[in-house]
Design a protein around this motif. Structure first.
Motif, PDB file in Angstrom:
ATOM      1  N   SER A   1       0.828  -1.209   0.000  1.00  0.00           N
ATOM      2  CA  SER A   1       0.000   0.000   0.000  1.00  0.00           C
ATOM      3  C   SER A   1       0.862   1.257   0.000  1.00  0.00           C
ATOM      4  CB  SER A   1      -0.930   0.013   1.216  1.00  0.00           C
ATOM      5  OG  SER A   1      -1.843  -1.042   1.135  1.00  0.00           O
ATOM      6  N   LYS A   2       1.911   1.273   0.794  1.00  0.00           N
ATOM      7  CA  LYS A   2       2.803   2.444   0.837  1.00  0.00           C
ATOM      8  C   LYS A   2       3.492   2.655  -0.503  1.00  0.00           C
ATOM      9  CE  LYS A   2       3.852   2.658   5.748  1.00  0.00           C
ATOM     10  NZ  LYS A   2       4.908   2.553   6.764  1.00  0.00           N
ATOM     11  N   PHE A   3       3.878   1.548  -1.168  1.00  0.00           N
ATOM     12  CA  PHE A   3       4.513   1.659  -2.478  1.00  0.00           C
ATOM     13  C   PHE A   3       3.583   2.388  -3.453  1.00  0.00           C
ATOM     14  CE2 PHE A   3       4.837  -0.050  -6.795  1.00  0.00           C
ATOM     15  CZ  PHE A   3       6.132   0.340  -7.113  1.00  0.00           C
ATOM     16  N   TYR A   4       2.321   1.985  -3.484  1.00  0.00           N
ATOM     17  CA  TYR A   4       1.370   2.619  -4.405  1.00  0.00           C
ATOM     18  C   TYR A   4       1.075   4.061  -4.012  1.00  0.00           C
ATOM     19  CZ  TYR A   4       0.579  -1.402  -7.336  1.00  0.00           C
ATOM     20  OH  TYR A   4       0.744  -2.412  -8.251  1.00  0.00           O
ATOM     21  N   GLU A   5       1.128   4.373  -2.728  1.00  0.00           N
ATOM     22  CA  GLU A   5       0.924   5.757  -2.293  1.00  0.00           C
ATOM     23  C   GLU A   5       2.052   6.665  -2.753  1.00  0.00           C
ATOM     24  OE1 GLU A   5       0.400   5.782   1.930  1.00  0.00           O
ATOM     25  OE2 GLU A   5      -1.506   4.724   1.827  1.00  0.00           O
ATOM     26  N   ARG A   6       3.263   6.112  -2.863  1.00  0.00           N
ATOM     27  CA  ARG A   6       4.425   6.909  -3.255  1.00  0.00           C
ATOM     28  C   ARG A   6       4.561   7.086  -4.763  1.00  0.00           C
ATOM     29  NH1 ARG A   6       6.963   4.004   1.223  1.00  0.00           N
ATOM     30  NH2 ARG A   6       7.530   2.386  -0.239  1.00  0.00           N
ATOM     31  N   LEU A   7       3.811   6.352  -5.538  1.00  0.00           N
ATOM     32  CA  LEU A   7       3.888   6.480  -6.993  1.00  0.00           C
ATOM     33  C   LEU A   7       3.448   7.875  -7.425  1.00  0.00           C
ATOM     34  CD1 LEU A   7       2.398   3.082  -8.237  1.00  0.00           C
ATOM     35  CD2 LEU A   7       4.789   3.795  -8.273  1.00  0.00           C
ATOM     36  N   PRO A   8       3.973   8.347  -8.551  1.00  0.00           N
ATOM     37  CA  PRO A   8       3.520   9.649  -9.051  1.00  0.00           C
ATOM     38  C   PRO A   8       2.022   9.622  -9.334  1.00  0.00           C
ATOM     39  CG  PRO A   8       5.429   8.865 -10.288  1.00  0.00           C
ATOM     40  CD  PRO A   8       4.998   7.751  -9.394  1.00  0.00           C
ATOM     41  N   LYS A   9       1.395  10.755  -9.199  1.00  0.00           N
ATOM     42  CA  LYS A   9      -0.039  10.864  -9.430  1.00  0.00           C
ATOM     43  C   LYS A   9      -0.350  10.608 -10.904  1.00  0.00           C
ATOM     44  CE  LYS A   9      -0.822  12.030  -5.234  1.00  0.00           C
ATOM     45  NZ  LYS A   9      -0.925  10.904  -4.365  1.00  0.00           N
ATOM     46  N   PRO A  10      -1.498   9.990 -11.183  1.00  0.00           N
ATOM     47  CA  PRO A  10      -1.862   9.691 -12.573  1.00  0.00           C
ATOM     48  C   PRO A  10      -1.875  10.934 -13.474  1.00  0.00           C
ATOM     49  CG  PRO A  10      -3.316   8.520 -11.088  1.00  0.00           C
ATOM     50  CD  PRO A  10      -2.470   9.424 -10.243  1.00  0.00           C
ATOM     51  N   THR A  11      -2.275  12.070 -12.939  1.00  0.00           N
ATOM     52  CA  THR A  11      -2.304  13.295 -13.743  1.00  0.00           C
ATOM     53  C   THR A  11      -0.900  13.705 -14.167  1.00  0.00           C
ATOM     54  OG1 THR A  11      -4.234  13.998 -12.482  1.00  0.00           O
ATOM     55  CG2 THR A  11      -3.150  15.665 -13.821  1.00  0.00           C
ATOM     56  N   SER A  12       0.061  13.600 -13.258  1.00  0.00           N
ATOM     57  CA  SER A  12       1.446  13.940 -13.594  1.00  0.00           C
ATOM     58  C   SER A  12       1.987  13.004 -14.665  1.00  0.00           C
ATOM     59  CB  SER A  12       2.335  13.865 -12.354  1.00  0.00           C
ATOM     60  OG  SER A  12       1.940  14.812 -11.401  1.00  0.00           O
ATOM     61  N   LEU A  13       1.705  11.721 -14.511  1.00  0.00           N
ATOM     62  CA  LEU A  13       2.145  10.754 -15.514  1.00  0.00           C
ATOM     63  C   LEU A  13       1.505  11.040 -16.870  1.00  0.00           C
ATOM     64  CD1 LEU A  13       1.999   7.443 -13.436  1.00  0.00           C
ATOM     65  CD2 LEU A  13       4.044   8.684 -14.145  1.00  0.00           C
ATOM     66  N   ALA A  14       0.214  11.351 -16.866  1.00  0.00           N
ATOM     67  CA  ALA A  14      -0.498  11.621 -18.116  1.00  0.00           C
ATOM     68  C   ALA A  14       0.056  12.866 -18.810  1.00  0.00           C
ATOM     69  CB  ALA A  14      -1.989  11.776 -17.846  1.00  0.00           C
ATOM     70  N   ILE A  15       0.365  13.907 -18.055  1.00  0.00           N
ATOM     71  CA  ILE A  15       0.936  15.119 -18.655  1.00  0.00           C
ATOM     72  C   ILE A  15       2.292  14.807 -19.268  1.00  0.00           C
ATOM     73  CG2 ILE A  15       1.874  17.417 -18.180  1.00  0.00           C
ATOM     74  CD1 ILE A  15      -0.344  17.714 -16.049  1.00  0.00           C
ATOM     75  N   ASP A  16       3.124  14.068 -18.542  1.00  0.00           N
ATOM     76  CA  ASP A  16       4.444  13.711 -19.076  1.00  0.00           C
ATOM     77  C   ASP A  16       4.311  12.876 -20.345  1.00  0.00           C
ATOM     78  OD1 ASP A  16       5.645  15.082 -17.006  1.00  0.00           O
ATOM     79  OD2 ASP A  16       5.992  13.285 -15.793  1.00  0.00           O
ATOM     80  N   GLU A  17       3.427  11.891 -20.338  1.00  0.00           N
ATOM     81  CA  GLU A  17       3.211  11.059 -21.527  1.00  0.00           C
ATOM     82  C   GLU A  17       2.701  11.904 -22.697  1.00  0.00           C
ATOM     83  OE1 GLU A  17       0.649   7.774 -20.710  1.00  0.00           O
ATOM     84  OE2 GLU A  17       2.074   6.826 -19.328  1.00  0.00           O
ATOM     85  N   PHE A  18       1.809  12.837 -22.416  1.00  0.00           N
ATOM     86  CA  PHE A  18       1.257  13.713 -23.448  1.00  0.00           C
ATOM     87  C   PHE A  18       2.361  14.560 -24.082  1.00  0.00           C
ATOM     88  CE2 PHE A  18      -0.865  17.784 -24.596  1.00  0.00           C
ATOM     89  CZ  PHE A  18      -1.754  17.300 -25.554  1.00  0.00           C
ATOM     90  N   MET A  19       3.198  15.131 -23.255  1.00  0.00           N
ATOM     91  CA  MET A  19       4.260  15.996 -23.754  1.00  0.00           C
ATOM     92  C   MET A  19       5.349  15.212 -24.489  1.00  0.00           C
ATOM     93  SD  MET A  19       3.200  18.970 -23.204  1.00  0.00           S
ATOM     94  CE  MET A  19       4.637  19.883 -23.721  1.00  0.00           C
ATOM     95  N   GLU A  20       5.516  13.942 -24.149  1.00  0.00           N
ATOM     96  CA  GLU A  20       6.548  13.107 -24.780  1.00  0.00           C
ATOM     97  C   GLU A  20       5.979  12.233 -25.900  1.00  0.00           C
ATOM     98  OE1 GLU A  20       8.354  10.979 -21.546  1.00  0.00           O
ATOM     99  OE2 GLU A  20       8.840  12.832 -20.478  1.00  0.00           O
ATOM    100  N   ASP A  21       4.736  12.486 -26.298  1.00  0.00           N
ATOM    101  CA  ASP A  21       4.069  11.742 -27.373  1.00  0.00           C
ATOM    102  C   ASP A  21       4.100  10.234 -27.148  1.00  0.00           C
ATOM    103  OD1 ASP A  21       3.449  14.087 -28.847  1.00  0.00           O
ATOM    104  OD2 ASP A  21       5.490  14.117 -29.661  1.00  0.00           O
TER     105      ASP A  21
END
Length: 106
Positions: free
Chosen positions: A72-92
């Motif tokens: 549970s702690k591992f998943y809490e420390r993961l980057p937020k889905p919105t941050s990941l989505a923005i990075d993926e969007f910007m990196e095509d």
């Protein structure tokens, strides 16, 4: 004092450019991708935690499971889905199709 690396200033104009110049389209695309990432992450977490499912109503046993807590702690420390989505969007890193404007003359 340590700074939070998850707080990043984003250039909205750069986001809009990737979505045909429309900021709102960019936000809609990113939000849909963030939902996909969140659902996948939630599904993975639920699958891992389902191994620990117990029909026992003893709270002491539930709270003492260290492995479950670490997962549970591992998943809490993961980057937020919105941050990941923005990075993926910007990196095509994913594709999307913008709807055609029916009222435009092209």
């Amino acid at each position: 004092m340590a700074t939070n690396p998850s707080i990043i200033t984003r250039d909205v104009d750069k986001l809009a450019i990737k979505a045909g110049g429309n900021t709102y389209e960019a936000v809609a695309i990113i939000s849909k991708r963030a939902r996909q990432i969140a659902l996948k992450s939630k599904e993975e977490l639920n699958n891992k935690l389902s191994e620990f499912a117990s029909s026992v109503d003893n709270l002491e046993e539930i709270f003492e499971n260290r492995e479950q807590i670490e997962i549970s702690k591992f998943y809490e420390r993961l980057p937020k889905p919105t941050s990941l989505a923005i990075d993926e969007f910007m990196e095509d890193k994913f594709t999307f199709v913008l709807p055609k404007n029916e009222g435009s003359e092209e």
